[in-house]
Scaffold this motif. Sequence first.
Motif, short mmCIF file in Angstrom:
data_model
loop_
_atom_site.label_atom_id
_atom_site.label_comp_id
_atom_site.label_asym_id
_atom_site.label_seq_id
_atom_site.Cartn_x
_atom_site.Cartn_y
_atom_site.Cartn_z
N GLN A 122 3.03 -1.72 -2.00
CA GLN A 122 2.88 -3.09 -1.55
C GLN A 122 1.81 -3.12 -0.46
O GLN A 122 1.42 -2.09 0.07
N LEU A 123 1.37 -4.31 -0.14
CA LEU A 123 0.48 -4.47 1.00
C LEU A 123 1.30 -4.87 2.21
O LEU A 123 2.26 -5.63 2.10
N SER A 124 0.92 -4.33 3.37
CA SER A 124 1.70 -4.51 4.58
C SER A 124 0.77 -4.65 5.78
O SER A 124 -0.39 -4.22 5.73
N ASN A 125 1.29 -5.18 6.87
CA ASN A 125 0.55 -5.24 8.13
C ASN A 125 0.42 -3.86 8.78
O ASN A 125 -0.45 -3.65 9.60
N GLU A 126 1.31 -2.95 8.43
CA GLU A 126 1.32 -1.63 9.06
C GLU A 126 0.42 -0.65 8.32
O GLU A 126 0.41 -0.61 7.09
N ARG A 127 -0.31 0.14 9.10
CA ARG A 127 -1.18 1.17 8.50
C ARG A 127 -0.32 2.24 7.85
O ARG A 127 0.72 2.61 8.36
N TYR A 128 -0.79 2.73 6.73
CA TYR A 128 -0.05 3.74 5.98
C TYR A 128 -1.04 4.82 5.57
O TYR A 128 -2.02 4.55 4.87
N LEU A 129 -0.79 6.05 6.00
CA LEU A 129 -1.71 7.16 5.75
C LEU A 129 -1.46 7.75 4.36
O LEU A 129 -0.34 8.12 4.02
N TRP A 130 -2.53 7.82 3.58
CA TRP A 130 -2.48 8.39 2.23
C TRP A 130 -3.26 9.69 2.18
O TRP A 130 -4.23 9.88 2.90
N ARG A 131 -2.84 10.58 1.29
CA ARG A 131 -3.64 11.75 0.95
C ARG A 131 -4.30 11.44 -0.38
O ARG A 131 -3.62 11.14 -1.37
#
Length: 162
Positions: A33-42
């Motif tokens: 989903q899209l969120s206001n919080e940053r989410y770190l991906w590899r």
Amino acid sequence: MLTNFSNLNPCYGTTYIRHINGLYLGIIDNTLQLSNERYLWRIEIFENNRFYLKDIENHLYAEYWWGNFQIAVDSGYTEQHWNILKNDNGIILLKHADSNNSFIHYSIDNKLILCEENEYKDGFYFTFEDESLTNGYPYIEIKSTTNKIALRIEPEILNYAN
């Protein structure tokens, strides 16, 4: 039209994936989903311009399966393969590798969907933010003389070789 995009060069590393509307691609309740919080991906190259989008903490993979965006353990199936296209302005397109020409799109009803280029709207555009990507492959590959068998090992194995 989605023009002037080319396949992202083989690479691996970490990044935040941000939609042009300012929201971040992340995992909420085991779904993408899209969120206001940053989410770190590899981000990790697999082969033939196919990438994995991996959850950095739980080693889960982003997949599109039976019409749903979700997160799952490594299945070995192509539902978890993505093509990443980039243009000179740093705009990213996330294409499902086994679709004809379908990209992750943020629809007007605030949901992620997979839709084809001919259904073009601005919702296709993402960027990498604070990327830390290394060019190349995250493994060393040894192929048989017939190229039918390949052994892939992490480069750290060289730290133990005498």
